[in-house]
Design a protein around this motif. Structure first.
Motif, PDB file in Angstrom:
ATOM      1  N   ALA A  71       0.815  -1.221   0.000  1.00 16.11           N
ATOM      2  CA  ALA A  71       0.000   0.000   0.000  1.00 16.11           C
ATOM      3  C   ALA A  71       0.847   1.269   0.000  1.00 16.11           C
ATOM      4  N   THR A  72       2.137   1.133   0.270  1.00 10.88           N
ATOM      5  CA  THR A  72       2.989   2.314   0.419  1.00 10.88           C
ATOM      6  C   THR A  72       3.047   3.121  -0.877  1.00 10.88           C
ATOM      7  N   GLY A  73       2.732   4.393  -0.754  1.00 11.51           N
ATOM      8  CA  GLY A  73       2.812   5.298  -1.897  1.00 11.51           C
ATOM      9  C   GLY A  73       1.627   5.230  -2.836  1.00 11.51           C
ATOM     10  N   LYS A  74       0.658   4.392  -2.523  1.00 10.58           N
ATOM     11  CA  LYS A  74      -0.465   4.224  -3.441  1.00 10.58           C
ATOM     12  C   LYS A  74      -1.513   5.334  -3.254  1.00 10.58           C
ATOM     13  N   LYS A  75      -2.376   5.452  -4.238  1.00  7.69           N
ATOM     14  CA  LYS A  75      -3.443   6.454  -4.193  1.00  7.69           C
ATOM     15  C   LYS A  75      -4.459   6.043  -3.139  1.00  7.69           C
ATOM     16  N   ILE A  76      -4.820   6.985  -2.258  1.00  4.41           N
ATOM     17  CA  ILE A  76      -5.748   6.693  -1.169  1.00  4.41           C
ATOM     18  C   ILE A  76      -6.779   7.808  -1.065  1.00  4.41           C
ATOM     19  N   THR A  77      -8.004   7.420  -0.758  1.00  8.48           N
ATOM     20  CA  THR A  77      -9.095   8.378  -0.581  1.00  8.48           C
ATOM     21  C   THR A  77      -9.759   8.126   0.757  1.00  8.48           C
ATOM     22  N   LEU A  78     -10.000   9.196   1.524  1.00  7.10           N
ATOM     23  CA  LEU A  78     -10.743   9.070   2.773  1.00  7.10           C
ATOM     24  C   LEU A  78     -12.214   9.318   2.497  1.00  7.10           C
ATOM     25  N   LEU A  79     -13.048   8.391   2.920  1.00  3.69           N
ATOM     26  CA  LEU A  79     -14.486   8.548   2.733  1.00  3.69           C
ATOM     27  C   LEU A  79     -15.104   9.363   3.854  1.00  3.69           C
ATOM     28  N   LYS A  80     -14.353   9.524   4.968  1.00  9.00           N
ATOM     29  CA  LYS A  80     -14.769  10.389   6.072  1.00  9.00           C
ATOM     30  C   LYS A  80     -13.560  11.204   6.500  1.00  9.00           C
ATOM     31  N   GLU A  81     -13.730  12.506   6.616  1.00  4.89           N
ATOM     32  CA  GLU A  81     -12.611  13.396   6.912  1.00  4.89           C
ATOM     33  C   GLU A  81     -12.228  13.331   8.395  1.00  4.89           C
ATOM     34  N   PRO A  82     -10.934  13.464   8.710  1.00  2.00           N
ATOM     35  CA  PRO A  82     -10.516  13.521  10.116  1.00  2.00           C
ATOM     36  C   PRO A  82     -10.852  14.873  10.732  1.00  2.00           C
ATOM     37  N   ALA A  83     -10.685  14.962  12.052  1.00  2.00           N
ATOM     38  CA  ALA A  83     -10.913  16.231  12.742  1.00  2.00           C
ATOM     39  C   ALA A  83      -9.890  17.258  12.284  1.00  2.00           C
ATOM     40  N   LYS A  84     -10.295  18.527  12.288  1.00  2.00           N
ATOM     41  CA  LYS A  84      -9.433  19.594  11.788  1.00  2.00           C
ATOM     42  C   LYS A  84      -8.151  19.744  12.600  1.00  2.00           C
ATOM     43  N   ASN A  85      -8.203  19.417  13.901  1.00  2.00           N
ATOM     44  CA  ASN A  85      -6.999  19.604  14.722  1.00  2.00           C
ATOM     45  C   ASN A  85      -6.064  18.396  14.702  1.00  2.00           C
ATOM     46  N   TYR A  86      -6.437  17.309  13.999  1.00  2.00           N
ATOM     47  CA  TYR A  86      -5.531  16.176  13.840  1.00  2.00           C
ATOM     48  C   TYR A  86      -5.569  15.692  12.387  1.00  2.00           C
ATOM     49  N   PRO A  87      -5.134  16.558  11.444  1.00  2.00           N
ATOM     50  CA  PRO A  87      -5.266  16.215  10.026  1.00  2.00           C
ATOM     51  C   PRO A  87      -4.081  15.452   9.461  1.00  2.00           C
ATOM     52  N   GLY A  88      -3.008  15.267  10.261  1.00  2.00           N
ATOM     53  CA  GLY A  88      -1.799  14.661   9.734  1.00  2.00           C
ATOM     54  C   GLY A  88      -1.329  15.383   8.493  1.00  2.00           C
ATOM     55  N   ASP A  89      -0.877  14.632   7.500  1.00  2.00           N
ATOM     56  CA  ASP A  89      -0.533  15.184   6.186  1.00  2.00           C
ATOM     57  C   ASP A  89      -1.590  14.782   5.168  1.00  2.00           C
ATOM     58  N   GLY A  90      -2.846  14.690   5.634  1.00  2.00           N
ATOM     59  CA  GLY A  90      -3.921  14.272   4.752  1.00  2.00           C
ATOM     60  C   GLY A  90      -3.998  12.764   4.643  1.00  2.00           C
ATOM     61  N   ALA A  91      -4.823  12.280   3.710  1.00  2.00           N
ATOM     62  CA  ALA A  91      -5.046  10.844   3.560  1.00  2.00           C
ATOM     63  C   ALA A  91      -3.748  10.077   3.326  1.00  2.00           C
ATOM     64  N   PHE A  92      -2.793  10.708   2.633  1.00  2.00           N
ATOM     65  CA  PHE A  92      -1.537  10.017   2.306  1.00  2.00           C
ATOM     66  C   PHE A  92      -0.765   9.607   3.560  1.00  2.00           C
ATOM     67  N   THR A  93      -1.076  10.238   4.711  1.00  2.00           N
ATOM     68  CA  THR A  93      -0.453   9.874   5.990  1.00  2.00           C
ATOM     69  C   THR A  93      -0.565   8.375   6.249  1.00  2.00           C
ATOM     70  N   LEU A  94      -1.657   7.769   5.811  1.00  2.00           N
ATOM     71  CA  LEU A  94      -1.926   6.368   6.129  1.00  2.00           C
ATOM     72  C   LEU A  94      -1.180   5.389   5.234  1.00  2.00           C
ATOM     73  N   VAL A  95      -0.546   5.881   4.162  1.00  2.00           N
ATOM     74  CA  VAL A  95       0.180   4.975   3.253  1.00  2.00           C
ATOM     75  C   VAL A  95       1.554   5.531   2.885  1.00  2.00           C
ATOM     76  N   ASN A  96       2.103   6.419   3.734  1.00  2.00           N
ATOM     77  CA  ASN A  96       3.404   7.010   3.398  1.00  2.00           C
ATOM     78  C   ASN A  96       4.585   6.169   3.871  1.00  2.00           C
ATOM     79  N   GLY A  97       4.300   5.029   4.498  1.00  2.00           N
ATOM     80  CA  GLY A  97       5.368   4.133   4.925  1.00  2.00           C
ATOM     81  C   GLY A  97       5.980   4.474   6.261  1.00  2.00           C
ATOM     82  N   ILE A  98       5.487   5.535   6.904  1.00  2.00           N
ATOM     83  CA  ILE A  98       6.075   5.979   8.170  1.00  2.00           C
ATOM     84  C   ILE A  98       5.116   5.685   9.311  1.00  2.00           C
ATOM     85  N   GLN A  99       5.585   4.892  10.255  1.00  2.00           N
ATOM     86  CA  GLN A  99       4.791   4.593  11.446  1.00  2.00           C
ATOM     87  C   GLN A  99       5.275   5.450  12.597  1.00  2.00           C
ATOM     88  N   ASN A 100       4.341   5.836  13.442  1.00  2.00           N
ATOM     89  CA  ASN A 100       4.718   6.615  14.616  1.00  2.00           C
ATOM     90  C   ASN A 100       5.455   5.710  15.589  1.00  2.00           C
TER      91      ASN A 100
END
Length: 745
Positions: A590-619
């Motif tokens: 899934a790393t680097g692939k196109k991703i779409t969020l069907l529900k938006e996150p809260a404004k104060n915890y937006p990360g780097d957008g949907a790509f945050t979930l497939v950028n290969g970086i874990q906290n």
């Protein structure tokens, strides 16, 4: 330097003494007072200046000398700060300052900085130094956080045990909360009333008002340890996590001292009893002594993070609720705060509280400090209450200021640029409501600041950015212009011998998808045009060596298509000028692939957008506010990943986080769907098992495994628990769902 004051009969001692002391300290310049204006290098004049009633000044430096015209002594003091900023940033023998003409006054009446001395005690010498930093930046309020669960810091003569017992804890948590253990080192200290008077005068001589904070009804463990009768349940021992109890604590509780000063951070159920008259008698007695020490019109009472569990089972609290017909414990908190407000109002003072004082009904004359975002401040202003903005998202200086955290902090990432971009007046307020926003304040919570050097490191240069936000008109603020002034200002920190963060010079590292979504790009940017960027790469799992001189010179974004560590640094003339920046990229389908969020996150915890979930970086830091998390308040996370072509895989893993004290809970469930065309999906399985990491408390994952399938589209539905269950902090409120990374393997 010779100085005179045109007004006859006025000595202006605070102004003269301050200028004399500062020039001697910083430049070894002797300042003398003269009578004749013709003999003076610097002339002070008082005149009426049109400035909407605010302290204002006119500063002129010419071949004739220096003149400061002001409408108040406070305005003249701010002119002195500007004058000091014109001096060179070194102590060379030639002190040349430019010719200028400046007319200036502050935008906001309240320009505040806060310091928590309860988590970690600061000696009088540093409190004065901190006040000097405020003065240099034209702040006019010092919010002094004096009491907490972890320590009571102010002498109250009627209740000596507050400092004999409440000012000391037997040990302190090690590592980030919930911690790795206990250091078993006794920590504490307090300020005598004479020392408080000394600090209040020191601040007043710098035209700074000191606002004391005495926490109530929550965050009161230290007071309860000193006087257990203040608790709903005096005989119940203080709850301390087993891994946190120090040897001294164990002995004391075994010996009968059941109530202890807390040794860890967090929120605790043992709070002031709202049903006993003795509680209010105690707090009124405390306030009587506090008010004699602090002439401030404003008195802060906290009012935040008060669990209601003890009140719900306390006979005294329930009897009071029944007697005065309160419907719930939130109204009981409102009763508590309003009762203390009436007492303070009778003494001619105004109560300030954190935005939780809105719950159950706001005290009539109270001022709200809005820290949980701006919502509380907006609600208060719309209800015709004055507001001071202190949102954690922008002005909490305990957050990391480097994306690659170089020391333990409470979490989060707040850059100097983000603070400079903060606007204290919310756009949703009309003109009349906007006038109720008195200003804003930077908050310095010291859970992870054991020394004054760490405090300095955390406030600079961010405090400099906030000072301009609060002083300058909105239309005059200009980030590129501020940057030009900030770089030489670092030398002024050196002049003050202050410790400070150089994170401003850190490389900006961004992980982006490749053009064809077949990998990721590691893009680097520097603020220093003359810098050379050197980078190195290693296989993931192997520690990288900091031999950047042997690295590759960066020219274009680095393409990453396998698991590896990438690290870089800025260098000028072969020497590092920034902290290293590094990422561990863990590669999967899934790393680097196109991703779409069907529900938006809260404004104060937006990360780097949907790509945050497939950028290969874990906290890997366990930071609640890491940008590697997307946060969802009460809502689910639904993500659709396009793998680009049919791929064989047999499992999907979602990385998440748990921290009940911060209202963050693991997903209720996770379900995986697959599709060949992106329109019709079938479920491949559901799980509600959250497996926590062995190495990092709170971090965990959920995995759905199945028979290998070749498909292109993957949809993951991650269910939020919705409501915080009973027995947890914040029960009944919406739960937070934090999602980190989605792996397809």
């Amino acid at each position: 330097l010779s100085v005179t004051f045109r007004e006859t009969g006025e000595k202006k001692d605070p102004l003269f003494n301050y200028l004399r002391d500062q020039l001697k300290l910083l430049y070894n310049i002797t300042v003398v007072k003269v009578v004749a204006e013709k003999d003076a290098d610097l002339v002070f004049l008082t005149e009426k200046i049109s400035s909407a009633g605010k302290p204002a000044y006119k500063l002129e430096v010419s071949s004739k000398g220096i003149s400061i015209i002001s409408n108040t002594e406070e305005g003249a003091f701010y002119a002195l700060q500007t004058l000091l900023q014109l001096f060179p940033t070194d102590q060379r023998s030639s002190r040349i300052i430019p010719y200028v003409e400046i007319f200036d006054y502050a935008r906001f009446d309240y320009r505040g900085m806060h310091l928590d001395v309860a988590r970690h005690f600061s000696p009088v010498s540093f409190v004065k130094r901190y006040i000097d930093y405020l003065a240099y930046h034209k702040f006019n309020y010092f919010h002094w956080h004096l009491t907490e669960d972890q320590g009571w810091r102010i002498e109250i003569k009627k209740y000596p045990k507050l400092t004999e017992t409440g000012a000391w804890r037997n040990g302190t948590i090690t590592g980030r909360y919930p911690g790795l253990g206990n250091d078993n080192i006794k920590h504490g200290g307090f300020y005598t009333q004479e020392e408080v008077k000394e600090i209040v005068k020191y601040a007043a001589d710098r035209y700074i008002t000191v606002i004391p904070e005495i926490e109530m009804p929550g965050h009161s463990s230290a007071a309860i340890a000193a006087y257990p009768f203040l608790s709903c349940f005096p005989e119940e021992p203080t709850k301390i996590p087993a891994t946190m109890i120090s040897n001294n604590s164990s002995l004391q509780q075994a010996g009968g001292q059941k109530k202890l000063v807390q040794e860890t951070w967090g929120i605790f159920e043992d709070v002031f009893c709202a049903g006993k008259e003795e509680t209010f008698s105690f707090l009124q007695d405390v306030m009587d002594e506090v008010l004699t020490l602090f002439p401030s019109k404003y008195i802060h009472v906290g009012g935040d993070e008060c669990p209601k569990e003890n009140w719900k089972r306390c006979p005294n609290c329930q009897a009071r609720m029944k007697k005065i017909k309160l419907k719930d414990e939130h109204e009981l908190q409102s009763y508590f705060i309003q009762r203390m407000e009436k007492y303070l109002n009778k003494k001619g003072r105004t109560l300030i509280g954190w935005d939780e004082i809105l719950e159950g009904g706001l005290a009539p004359n109270a001022i709200v400090m809005s820290w949980r975002g701006e919502e509380g401040g907006i609600a208060a202003a719309k209800d015709n209450h004055q507001v001071i903005m202190t949102p954690g998202s922008h002005v909490y200086l305990d957050h990391a200021q480097s994306e690659n955290e170089d020391s333990v902090t409470i979490g989060g990432y707040t850059s100097v640029e983000k603070i400079y971009g903060y606007e204290p007046i919310p756009a949703v307020l009309n003109d009349q409501q906007a006038k109720l926003v008195l200003g804003a304040q930077g908050n310095v919570w010291t859970e992870y600041m054991k020394t004054h050097r760490k405090v300095e490191y955390m406030i600079f240069p961010r405090m400099s950015a906030l000072s301009e936000v609060l002083w300058s008109p909105k239309e005059k603020r200009d980030w590129p212009g501020f940057e030009k002034r900030l770089v030489p200002h670092f030398k002024r920190y050196d002049l003050w011998k202050a410790n400070y963060s150089k994170a401003y010079f850190d490389l900006k590292a961004t992980v982006l998808p490749t053009e064809n979504f077949d990998g990721v790009l590691w893009k680097l940017e520097t603020k220093l045009p003359q810098a050379e960027i050197k980078y190195i790469t290693h296989a993931a799992g192997r520690p990288y060596e900091l031999r950047f001189t042997e690295g590759t010179t960066y020219t274009t974004p680095i393409e990453v298509k396998s698991s590896q560590i990438v690290a870089a640094i800025s260098m000028v003339n072969g020497k590092p000028v920034s902290n290293p920046v590094h990422h561990t990229i863990l590669y999967n389908k899934a790393t680097g692939k196109k991703i779409t969020l069907l529900k938006e996150p809260a404004k104060n915890y937006p990360g780097d957008g949907a790509f945050t979930l497939v950028n290969g970086i874990q906290n890997t830091m366990g930071r609640v506010r890491s940008k590697e998390f997307l946060g969802f308040s009460g809502t689910d996370c639904e993500a659709l990943i396009d793998l680009g072509s049919d791929q064989l895989f047999s499992s999907v893993t979602v990385h998440s986080f748990r921290q009940a004290a911060a209202w963050i809970f693991p997903p209720q469930s996770m379900e995986v769907f697959v599709s060949a065309n992106g329109a019709e999906f079938i479920s491949m399985g559901l799980t509600n098992e959250f497996t926590e990491s062995k190495n990092l408390t709170g971090k965990g994952s959920m995995t759905v495994s199945f028979k290998t399938v070749p498909v292109r589209y993957v949809k993951v539905v991650i269910k939020n628990r919705g409501v915080i269950p009973p027995g947890n902090p914040g029960e009944g409120n919406k739960t937070w769902l934090f999602v980190d990374e989605i792996e397809v393997n």
